[in-house]
Design a protein around this motif. Structure first.
Motif, short mmCIF file in Angstrom:
data_model
loop_
_atom_site.label_atom_id
_atom_site.label_comp_id
_atom_site.label_asym_id
_atom_site.label_seq_id
_atom_site.Cartn_x
_atom_site.Cartn_y
_atom_site.Cartn_z
N TYR A 116 0.85 -1.19 0.00
CA TYR A 116 0.00 0.00 0.00
C TYR A 116 0.89 1.24 0.00
N HIS A 117 0.55 2.20 -0.87
CA HIS A 117 1.41 3.38 -1.04
C HIS A 117 0.63 4.68 -0.84
N GLY A 118 -0.38 4.66 0.01
CA GLY A 118 -1.24 5.84 0.14
C GLY A 118 -0.99 6.71 1.35
N ASN A 119 0.02 6.38 2.14
CA ASN A 119 0.30 7.18 3.35
C ASN A 119 1.12 8.43 3.03
N ARG A 120 0.86 9.48 3.79
CA ARG A 120 1.68 10.70 3.67
C ARG A 120 2.84 10.60 4.66
N VAL A 121 4.03 10.88 4.18
CA VAL A 121 5.24 10.79 5.00
C VAL A 121 5.27 11.95 5.98
N GLN A 122 5.47 11.61 7.26
CA GLN A 122 5.49 12.62 8.32
C GLN A 122 6.91 12.82 8.85
N PRO A 123 7.22 13.99 9.39
CA PRO A 123 8.53 14.16 10.04
C PRO A 123 8.73 13.11 11.13
N GLY A 124 9.93 12.58 11.22
CA GLY A 124 10.22 11.56 12.21
C GLY A 124 9.98 10.14 11.74
N ASP A 125 9.37 9.98 10.56
CA ASP A 125 9.12 8.63 10.03
C ASP A 125 10.41 7.98 9.53
N LEU A 126 10.41 6.67 9.56
CA LEU A 126 11.38 5.88 8.80
C LEU A 126 10.68 5.35 7.57
N PHE A 127 11.37 5.41 6.43
CA PHE A 127 10.77 4.99 5.16
C PHE A 127 11.52 3.77 4.65
N LEU A 128 10.86 2.63 4.57
CA LEU A 128 11.50 1.38 4.14
C LEU A 128 11.15 1.08 2.69
N ILE A 129 12.17 0.79 1.91
CA ILE A 129 12.00 0.50 0.47
C ILE A 129 12.56 -0.89 0.18
N ASP A 130 11.78 -1.70 -0.53
CA ASP A 130 12.25 -3.00 -1.04
C ASP A 130 11.77 -3.07 -2.48
N ALA A 131 12.70 -2.96 -3.42
CA ALA A 131 12.32 -2.85 -4.82
C ALA A 131 13.44 -3.39 -5.71
N GLY A 132 13.06 -3.78 -6.94
CA GLY A 132 14.05 -4.29 -7.87
C GLY A 132 13.63 -4.12 -9.31
N ALA A 133 14.62 -4.14 -10.19
CA ALA A 133 14.39 -4.02 -11.63
C ALA A 133 14.56 -5.38 -12.30
N GLU A 134 13.81 -5.58 -13.37
CA GLU A 134 13.93 -6.80 -14.17
C GLU A 134 14.24 -6.42 -15.62
N LEU A 135 15.33 -6.95 -16.15
CA LEU A 135 15.73 -6.66 -17.53
C LEU A 135 14.82 -7.36 -18.53
N PRO A 136 14.83 -6.92 -19.79
CA PRO A 136 14.08 -7.65 -20.83
C PRO A 136 14.50 -9.12 -20.92
N SER A 137 15.74 -9.42 -20.55
CA SER A 137 16.23 -10.81 -20.58
C SER A 137 15.64 -11.64 -19.45
N GLY A 138 15.00 -10.97 -18.46
CA GLY A 138 14.38 -11.68 -17.35
C GLY A 138 15.17 -11.69 -16.07
N TYR A 139 16.43 -11.26 -16.11
CA TYR A 139 17.25 -11.29 -14.91
C TYR A 139 16.90 -10.13 -13.99
N CYS A 140 17.02 -10.37 -12.68
CA CYS A 140 16.45 -9.49 -11.67
C CYS A 140 17.48 -8.91 -10.72
N GLY A 141 17.11 -7.79 -10.12
CA GLY A 141 17.80 -7.24 -8.97
C GLY A 141 16.81 -7.15 -7.82
N ASP A 142 17.32 -7.08 -6.59
CA ASP A 142 16.46 -7.04 -5.41
C ASP A 142 17.25 -6.39 -4.28
N MET A 143 16.89 -5.17 -3.90
CA MET A 143 17.58 -4.46 -2.83
C MET A 143 16.58 -3.80 -1.90
N SER A 144 17.03 -3.56 -0.67
CA SER A 144 16.22 -2.83 0.30
C SER A 144 17.05 -1.72 0.92
N SER A 145 16.37 -0.66 1.34
CA SER A 145 17.03 0.44 2.04
C SER A 145 16.03 1.08 2.99
#
Length: 467
Positions: A242-271
């Motif tokens: 879910y991506h509908g929250n508004r970011v507030q001061p003092g929040d921590l924002f966690l990201i887990d996302a990756g790209a997939e090439l046309p060849s099908g190979y993937c990346g997967d990182m979090s920050s």
């Protein structure tokens, strides 16, 4: 099921678990291309079938007793002479080929202990069973192959054993150089997605605005997403799309996302990023513990180490860090063994990655990550997807995390779970903290491991410098 390299790999694991240090009791040859070996352990007896049948080559356990010829064939007699009474000391597979090695410790005519290997080549019409001495010289084979049969590979007594000709097939477990290059491209785009998100994030933005910026980077590089993006101020929810929250001061924002090439190979990182320019003192203290979990895990990566051991190491590092904050107590090793760490770390350390972001798990996590062995049922530990010893060519993620999940805290506190390890009064002070996870992708090399793709900011200093 086809008797392919995957089946052989699972078979090797099964044979190791059941037969290592067993002794040969009897050897028979009920059919011209089939050998049965009776082995006994301290607690059980097993009958192993080695078949070089052109139509159905295989190796397996059986309870079926076939009628044996009155006079044993010469090859059977030779096996009895060479390995009769021997102890099985090793079971090996040649890479991901259908070649199985059974190493027996035997006593020869002079009373000396020698190593004799029975090689099972499970290769259709070219299947064979070969006896090889400790010097790699063929003693004999079920099917002799001379120059009239093959000009490329001879299988005859008194010549060096040579492996079947490589077929240049890709290993299902190890990535080729070309594949690594593709994965690294996907990781580079993935890193750019995360770096962009770190730069644009500000209090007042909606989560979906950050997601849109990451999607833009993926599309600019002709990539799709390798999985549905996690980008949330509620990092304590492990798979929050879910991506509908508004970011507030003092929040921590966690990201887990990756790209997939046309060849099908993937990346997967979090920050994990502070909504503000810098971490609060409390955020930084927990973040540094998560960093220590990550960095110690990376230091431990090398061929041969079971990834479950690295997971346990990361959990013990966390327990020691949380003890300093007053959140946990007691012996760290005991806490992890009992499962108390999972209040804060309820998932595994990582998974295979390649053409699928959770590579080959459709084949079965039990087979890919555990070589067919049963998984733990303990909360937290059971979510470790990869437990087997690491091998050169493996590509996998490293993604420890620390989370404060109010519902789980209330449940465990109400049940008075792990009171010897968890200080619930102190934990209550952190119940709205959220979650922290950082993730990188690694290739296991011959001597250790190397990160794939561009480096994304990891330490608190690196993150704050980008903000």
């Amino acid at each position: 099921m086809a008797f392919d390299a995957v089946a052989v790999r699972c078979l090797v694991k099964d044979l190791k678990d059941k037969l290592i240090n067993s002794r040969i009791d009897k050897i028979h040859q009920p059919e011209k291309d089939e050998i049965t070996i009776n082995l006994r352990t301290m607690t059980d007896n097993f009958k192993l079938v080695l078949s070089a049948s052109p139509a159905h080559p295989r190796v397996h356990f059986t309870n079926v007793s076939k009628k044996n010829p009155i006079s044993a064939p010469m090859f059977c007699m030779l096996l009895r002479k060479r390995i009769g009474g021997g102890k099985l000391v090793a079971v090996r597979q040649q890479e991901c080929d259908r070649v199985l090695f059974l190493d027996f410790e035997c006593v020869n005519e002079l009373g000396d202990t020698v190593l004799i290997t029975v090689v099972c080549e499970i290769m259709g019409m070219y299947s064979n069973i070969i006896i090889v001495d400790s010097n790699g010289v063929i003693i004999d084979s079920l099917k002799r192959v001379d120059l009239t049969m093959s000009s490329r590979r001879l299988v005859l007594p008194n010549i060096k054993y040579e492996l079947p000709e490589a077929q240049d097939k890709l290993s299902i477990l190890k990535h080729s150089a070309e594949e690594i290059a593709e994965i690294e491209k996907a990781c580079d785009v993935t890193a750019d997605m995360h770096i962009t998100a770190m730069k644009v994030l500000r209090p007042g933005m909606y989560e979906y605005e950050v997601v849109a910026e990451m999607n833009r980077i993926a599309e600019m590089n002709n990539c799709e997403l390798s999985f549905a993006t996690i980008a949330t101020v509620n990092g304590q929810t492990l798979h929050n799309h879910y991506h509908g929250n508004r970011v507030q001061p003092g929040d921590l924002f966690l990201i887990d996302a990756g790209a997939e090439l046309p060849s099908g190979y993937c990346g997967d990182m979090s920050s994990t990023v502070p909504a503000d320019k810098t971490f609060t003192p409390r955020q930084r203290a927990v973040y540094e513990i998560q960093n220590a979990m990550h960095l110690e895990s990376v230091k431990a990566l090398r061929p041969g180490i079971p990834y479950m051991k690295v997971y346990e190491l990361s959990a013990q590092v966390m327990v020691e860090g949380l003890k300093e904050l007053g959140l946990m107590k007691g012996n760290a090793e005991d806490a992890v063994r009992e499962g108390a760490h999972a209040l804060f770390y309820p998932h595994g350390l990582g998974h295979m990655m390649g053409l699928d972001v959770h590579d080959m798990e459709n084949l079965g996590e039990l087979w890919v990550g555990y070589d067919g062995q049963p998984k733990s049922t303990q909360f937290g530990r059971k979510s470790q997807r990869l437990a087997i010893p690491l091998e050169p060519g493996f590509v996998h993620t490293v993604e420890p995390g620390i989370y404060f999940i109010p519902e789980l805290i209330d449940l465990w506190k109400g049940e008075k779970k792990f009171m010897d390890f968890i200080n619930y009064d102190k934990v209550e002070e952190y119940r709205n903290f959220g979650g922290i996870r950082n993730e990188e992708d690694y290739l296991i090399t011959e001597t250790g491991a190397r990160r794939l793709g561009k480096k994304i900011p990891l330490t608190p200093e690196e993150v704050e410098a980008l903000r």
